[in-house]
Design an enzyme around this catalytic site. Structure first.
Site: not given
Ligand code: 5MM
Length: 346
Positions: A179, A221
């Site tokens: 990602e 991703k």
């Molecule tokens: C970019 O964040 C990931 C995808 O979420 P969105 O669709 O809301 O953008 C998400 O998997 C993110 O990595 C997680 O929410 C983990 O966040 P943190 O910052 O707590 O590790």
């Protein structure tokens, strides 16, 4: 070749099976608590557990969701009735996944830039998660657009870490979700976002190659190519879809089974609309499945409905299922704005 190659290839294909996407529910405690606090929900382990139970026990979710990315606390938790979340997922036909990075930290010598950490001890953590039942993992790198950034140093450090993580995952039997997120924050144009996404994906695939990562046993991703949130000119949805696909076709290896986007701060309807145009117009030009791995764009309406109150569980599950259904339709190029009016009962 990894001992797990056949299993990982099958898992990767199942993660992006037609009409399905991956639910991201891997918010670390800090992020989850912040979202709770905004809605007045107590930031306790028990409320986080209750919320994750609400998500994973949503009736019918597995029709649209192939697997969910959990956080370390969550993968060890159970329902109120004592059934482990892993078992709940396995029984429902959803693949358990786990976030294994330990967060984006300041990159030394590079103000406003981040590098994701978590490689120390990763081999042992992967072995433990595999034993618990996880079959895929996730690591998020963060690239910020600003004046004179991103630097080459930031892109390369993150690409290198992503590739080392992916190689370790494949050695231990977990399909890596790779990602690289180019943040939507800022006043940059869509053209600038294209340039940075292009450079980032190029660097990531060069490092994946260098570390010997098997492309057919991973999922990408990425973020979409999109105008910065504060850019005065917001590119229309058609342009977002076209430029995103162009950038992916230039950089993503053909034998990657699937591209599963993050939503990155887009509204939930925008995230569905963009994904839908990509599939409706360009799917036949692309060698990989194009689907979603959203967190906020699937969860937010459900979280706002639940608000920490158990009496709202069924209604919140209805909201969650609705977003999963809309995004499933978008992954097939069949999403229509009118669908937003048709909440199905759970
Ligand atoms: C970019 O964040 C990931 C995808 O979420 P969105 O669709 O809301 O953008 C998400 O998997 C993110 O990595 C997680 O929410 C983990 O966040 P943190 O910052 O707590 O590790």
């Amino acid at each position: 070749m990894s001992n797990y190659a056949v299993e990982m290839k099958q898992t990767a294909q199942a993660m992006v099976a037609s009409g399905k996407g991956i639910l991201a529910m891997d918010e670390s405690n800090g992020t989850c608590n912040k979202r709770f606090e905004k809605l007045g929900i107590p930031a306790t382990e028990e409320r986080r557990r209750a919320y994750r139970e609400l998500i994973l026990t949503t009736p019918g979710l597995s029709e649209f969701i192939s697997g969910a990315i959990l956080y370390d606390e969550t993968i060890r938790q159970s329902t109120q009735a004592g059934v482990s979340f892993i078992k709940v997922m396995q029984d429902a036909g959803m693949i358990p996944g786990i976030k294994v990075d330990t967060g984006a930290k300041d990159l030394a010598g590079h103000p406003h830039e981040k590098v994701t950490e978590g490689l120390d001890g990763l081999r042992d953590r992967i072995a433990e998660y595999y034993k618990m039942g996880a079959r895929f993992a996730k690591w998020r790198a963060v690239i910020t657009i600003g004046e004179d950034i991103p630097s080459r140093a930031c892109i390369e450090a993150n690409a290198h870490a992503l590739a080392r993580y992916a190689a370790l995952c494949q050695e231990g039997g977990l399909v890596p979700i790779v990602e690289p997120e180019v943040l939507i924050d800022g006043n940059h144009t869509i053209e600038r976002c294209y340039e940075v996404t292009d450079e980032t994906l190029h660097a990531v695939f060069a490092q994946l190659y260098r570390q010997g990562v098997a492309y057919n046993q991973m999922i990408l991703k990425p973020s979409m190519v999109i105008s910065g949130l504060a850019c005065p000119i917001q590119a229309p949805a058609e342009q977002v879809a076209e430029m995103t696909i162009q950038c992916l076709l230039k950089n993503v290896r053909v034998n990657v089974p699937g591209v599963a986007f993050l939503s990155g701060g887009q509204s939930h309807q925008q995230a569905s609309e963009h994904l839908n145009i990509m599939n409706a117009k360009y799917r036949s030009h692309c060698p990989w499945q194009i689907t979603f791995s959203y967190a906020r764009a699937i969860q937010q309406p459900a979280l706002e409905t639940w608000r920490g109150n158990d009496a709202n569980v069924a209604q919140a599950q209805q909201q969650l299922l609705h977003r999963a259904k809309c995004n499933s339709a978008a992954s097939l190029g069949q999403y229509r704005a009118q669908m937003e009016q048709q909440l199905a009962p759970v």
